[in-house]
Design a protein around this motif. Structure first.
Motif, PDB file in Angstrom:
ATOM      1  N   GLY A 267       8.982  12.452   1.015  1.00 30.57           N
ATOM      2  CA  GLY A 267       9.236  11.930  -0.313  1.00 30.57           C
ATOM      3  C   GLY A 267       8.298  12.457  -1.364  1.00 30.57           C
ATOM      4  O   GLY A 267       7.984  13.647  -1.413  1.00 30.57           O
ATOM      5  N   ARG A 268       7.792  11.549  -2.182  1.00 30.13           N
ATOM      6  CA  ARG A 268       7.002  11.959  -3.346  1.00 30.13           C
ATOM      7  C   ARG A 268       5.602  12.420  -2.996  1.00 30.13           C
ATOM      8  O   ARG A 268       4.950  13.117  -3.774  1.00 30.13           O
ATOM      9  CB  ARG A 268       6.944  10.809  -4.351  1.00 30.13           C
ATOM     10  N   GLY A 269       5.058  11.960  -1.852  1.00 27.13           N
ATOM     11  CA  GLY A 269       3.767  12.458  -1.415  1.00 27.13           C
ATOM     12  C   GLY A 269       2.575  11.771  -2.046  1.00 27.13           C
ATOM     13  O   GLY A 269       1.529  12.402  -2.230  1.00 27.13           O
ATOM     14  N   SER A 270       2.675  10.474  -2.316  1.00 27.82           N
ATOM     15  CA  SER A 270       1.534   9.812  -2.949  1.00 27.82           C
ATOM     16  C   SER A 270       0.355   9.679  -1.981  1.00 27.82           C
ATOM     17  O   SER A 270      -0.808   9.738  -2.404  1.00 27.82           O
ATOM     18  CB  SER A 270       1.941   8.447  -3.505  1.00 27.82           C
ATOM     19  N   ASN A 271       0.619   9.511  -0.702  1.00 24.81           N
ATOM     20  CA  ASN A 271      -0.491   9.481   0.261  1.00 24.81           C
ATOM     21  C   ASN A 271      -1.115  10.860   0.427  1.00 24.81           C
ATOM     22  O   ASN A 271      -2.334  10.985   0.609  1.00 24.81           O
ATOM     23  CB  ASN A 271      -0.019   8.938   1.609  1.00 24.81           C
ATOM     24  N   LEU A 272      -0.308  11.893   0.380  1.00 25.55           N
ATOM     25  CA  LEU A 272      -0.842  13.255   0.344  1.00 25.55           C
ATOM     26  C   LEU A 272      -1.756  13.417  -0.859  1.00 25.55           C
ATOM     27  O   LEU A 272      -2.857  13.983  -0.754  1.00 25.55           O
ATOM     28  CB  LEU A 272       0.308  14.261   0.286  1.00 25.55           C
ATOM     29  N   GLN A 273      -1.326  12.932  -2.021  1.00 19.77           N
ATOM     30  CA  GLN A 273      -2.151  13.054  -3.218  1.00 19.77           C
ATOM     31  C   GLN A 273      -3.457  12.279  -3.055  1.00 19.77           C
ATOM     32  O   GLN A 273      -4.515  12.731  -3.536  1.00 19.77           O
ATOM     33  CB  GLN A 273      -1.401  12.551  -4.440  1.00 19.77           C
ATOM     34  N   ALA A 274      -3.407  11.138  -2.370  1.00 22.72           N
ATOM     35  CA  ALA A 274      -4.643  10.391  -2.123  1.00 22.72           C
ATOM     36  C   ALA A 274      -5.624  11.216  -1.295  1.00 22.72           C
ATOM     37  O   ALA A 274      -6.835  11.186  -1.546  1.00 22.72           O
ATOM     38  CB  ALA A 274      -4.325   9.071  -1.422  1.00 22.72           C
TER      39      ALA A 274
ATOM     40  N   ASN B 290      -0.298   8.585  11.905  1.00 22.38           N
ATOM     41  CA  ASN B 290       0.757   8.127  11.013  1.00 22.38           C
ATOM     42  C   ASN B 290       0.251   6.924  10.235  1.00 22.38           C
ATOM     43  O   ASN B 290      -0.495   6.102  10.762  1.00 22.38           O
ATOM     44  CB  ASN B 290       1.997   7.722  11.819  1.00 22.38           C
ATOM     45  N   ILE B 291       0.652   6.832   8.966  1.00 22.62           N
ATOM     46  CA  ILE B 291       0.381   5.611   8.202  1.00 22.62           C
ATOM     47  C   ILE B 291       1.687   4.855   8.052  1.00 22.62           C
ATOM     48  O   ILE B 291       2.719   5.431   7.666  1.00 22.62           O
ATOM     49  CB  ILE B 291      -0.288   5.903   6.846  1.00 22.62           C
TER      50      ILE B 291
ATOM     51  N   CYS C  46      -0.950  -2.463   5.897  1.00 25.16           N
ATOM     52  CA  CYS C  46      -0.625  -1.137   6.420  1.00 25.16           C
ATOM     53  C   CYS C  46      -1.542  -0.810   7.586  1.00 25.16           C
ATOM     54  O   CYS C  46      -2.605  -1.404   7.745  1.00 25.16           O
ATOM     55  CB  CYS C  46      -0.729  -0.072   5.334  1.00 25.16           C
ATOM     56  N   SER C  47      -1.086   0.134   8.407  1.00 27.75           N
ATOM     57  CA  SER C  47      -1.819   0.534   9.609  1.00 27.75           C
ATOM     58  C   SER C  47      -1.822   2.050   9.718  1.00 27.75           C
ATOM     59  O   SER C  47      -0.833   2.703   9.398  1.00 27.75           O
ATOM     60  CB  SER C  47      -1.153  -0.039  10.865  1.00 27.75           C
ATOM     61  N   VAL C  48      -2.924   2.595  10.216  1.00 28.32           N
ATOM     62  CA  VAL C  48      -2.976   3.998  10.623  1.00 28.32           C
ATOM     63  C   VAL C  48      -3.093   4.015  12.139  1.00 28.32           C
ATOM     64  O   VAL C  48      -3.966   3.349  12.704  1.00 28.32           O
ATOM     65  CB  VAL C  48      -4.159   4.739   9.990  1.00 28.32           C
ATOM     66  N   HIS C  49      -2.195   4.763  12.786  1.00 26.28           N
ATOM     67  CA  HIS C  49      -2.167   4.773  14.248  1.00 26.28           C
ATOM     68  C   HIS C  49      -1.900   6.181  14.768  1.00 26.28           C
ATOM     69  O   HIS C  49      -1.359   7.040  14.053  1.00 26.28           O
ATOM     70  CB  HIS C  49      -1.087   3.814  14.771  1.00 26.28           C
ATOM     71  N   PHE C  50      -2.287   6.407  16.010  1.00 25.59           N
ATOM     72  CA  PHE C  50      -1.945   7.650  16.674  1.00 25.59           C
ATOM     73  C   PHE C  50      -0.448   7.656  16.979  1.00 25.59           C
ATOM     74  O   PHE C  50       0.151   6.613  17.265  1.00 25.59           O
ATOM     75  CB  PHE C  50      -2.746   7.816  17.966  1.00 25.59           C
TER      76      PHE C  50
ATOM     77  N   LEU D 268      -3.038   0.013  -1.005  1.00 26.64           N
ATOM     78  CA  LEU D 268      -3.929  -0.067   0.150  1.00 26.64           C
ATOM     79  C   LEU D 268      -3.853   1.200   0.997  1.00 26.64           C
ATOM     80  O   LEU D 268      -4.877   1.683   1.502  1.00 26.64           O
ATOM     81  CB  LEU D 268      -3.578  -1.275   1.010  1.00 26.64           C
ATOM     82  N   GLU D 269      -2.653   1.727   1.164  1.00 25.65           N
ATOM     83  CA  GLU D 269      -2.489   2.965   1.933  1.00 25.65           C
ATOM     84  C   GLU D 269      -3.330   4.088   1.343  1.00 25.65           C
ATOM     85  O   GLU D 269      -3.950   4.878   2.069  1.00 25.65           O
ATOM     86  CB  GLU D 269      -1.021   3.383   1.951  1.00 25.65           C
ATOM     87  N   HIS D 270      -3.357   4.163   0.016  1.00 28.48           N
ATOM     88  CA  HIS D 270      -4.092   5.231  -0.659  1.00 28.48           C
ATOM     89  C   HIS D 270      -5.602   5.129  -0.420  1.00 28.48           C
ATOM     90  O   HIS D 270      -6.312   6.131  -0.550  1.00 28.48           O
ATOM     91  CB  HIS D 270      -3.804   5.196  -2.151  1.00 28.48           C
TER      92      HIS D 270
END
Length: 218
Positions: free
Chosen positions: A12-19, A107-108, A135-139, A173-175
């Motif tokens: 998608g828009r990539g806001s986590n990428l931008q973070a 993965n987030i 939110c969670s970050v996991h393998f 929060l993800e960011h």
């Protein structure tokens, strides 16, 4: 030494990428985004990096899922990443691709796993009457959203929350959470062995919280 290399999968828009890019620019994440990979050639996320670091292809252009994931895996491998991050990548990854990058793929996910795997997590949290969401970050493992959880960020669900308002608050929060986890990973402090996340070589029995990173990072 060159900084650790991160590959990002996004649809998608990539806001986590931008973070991640913002954290790198701010000096809080010592890493380099070496490629952005998408199943949607028009995904805005691709535009956040130079053209030479973009790869995209429609899965429908391939004979089957295995052929698409072989091409995707080859493209990721060519970027020589140390870590692969799924940040809003909307396809379920196959076991062969995950095995190819085992222990290096994060993965987030917009829920407090193991609650609310899959899609529509914000509506699911409201429908379940949850008091908290986040939110969670996991393998990444072949089972959907079931890999070892590294870190979580939480918020209280307000009486007037909607799925849309929750989505916006959780995204904020993800960011914060994703760059913090990647900073640990890129410092060589995060690993996964036998289905268990390790921090500094020790099993993680509970996920980190946002507050944890203040004492973990210099």
């Amino acid at each position: 030494m060159s900084p650790p290399r991160i590959a990002v999968l996004a649809s998608g828009r990539g806001s986590n990428l931008q973070a991640l890019l913002d954290a790198i620019a701010a000096g809080t994440l010592a890493a380099e985004v070496v490629g952005v990979f998408s199943d949607r050639p028009q995904a805005p996320a691709l535009l956040r990096v130079p053209e030479a670091r973009r790869w995209s292809a429609k899965p429908s252009a391939f004979t089957d899922r295995d052929a698409y994931e072989q091409a995707l895996g080859d493209a990721i491998a060519a970027a020589r990443p140390d870590w692969i991050v799924c940040a809003g990548y909307m396809r379920i990854l196959g076991a062969a691709l995950i095995a190819r990058f085992a222990g290096r793929m994060l993965n987030i996910h917009p829920s407090l796993l193991p609650r609310h795997r899959g899609l529509r997590t914000h509506a699911a949290a409201l429908d379940a009457g949850d008091a908290e969401h986040g939110c969670s970050v996991h393998f990444v493992i072949p089972e959907l959203d079931a890999g070892s959880v590294v870190a979580q960020a939480r918020l209280a669900i307000a009486p007037n929350d909607t799925a849309e308002s929750l989505a916006g608050r959780v995204l904020a929060l993800e960011h914060r959470l994703l760059p913090a986890v990647l900073a640990l990973a890129c410092n060589g402090r995060l690993a996964e062995r036998g289905g268990t996340a390790l921090l500094d070589g020790q099993p993680m029995f509970t996920p980190l919280t946002l507050d944890s990173f203040d004492r973990l990072m210099p």
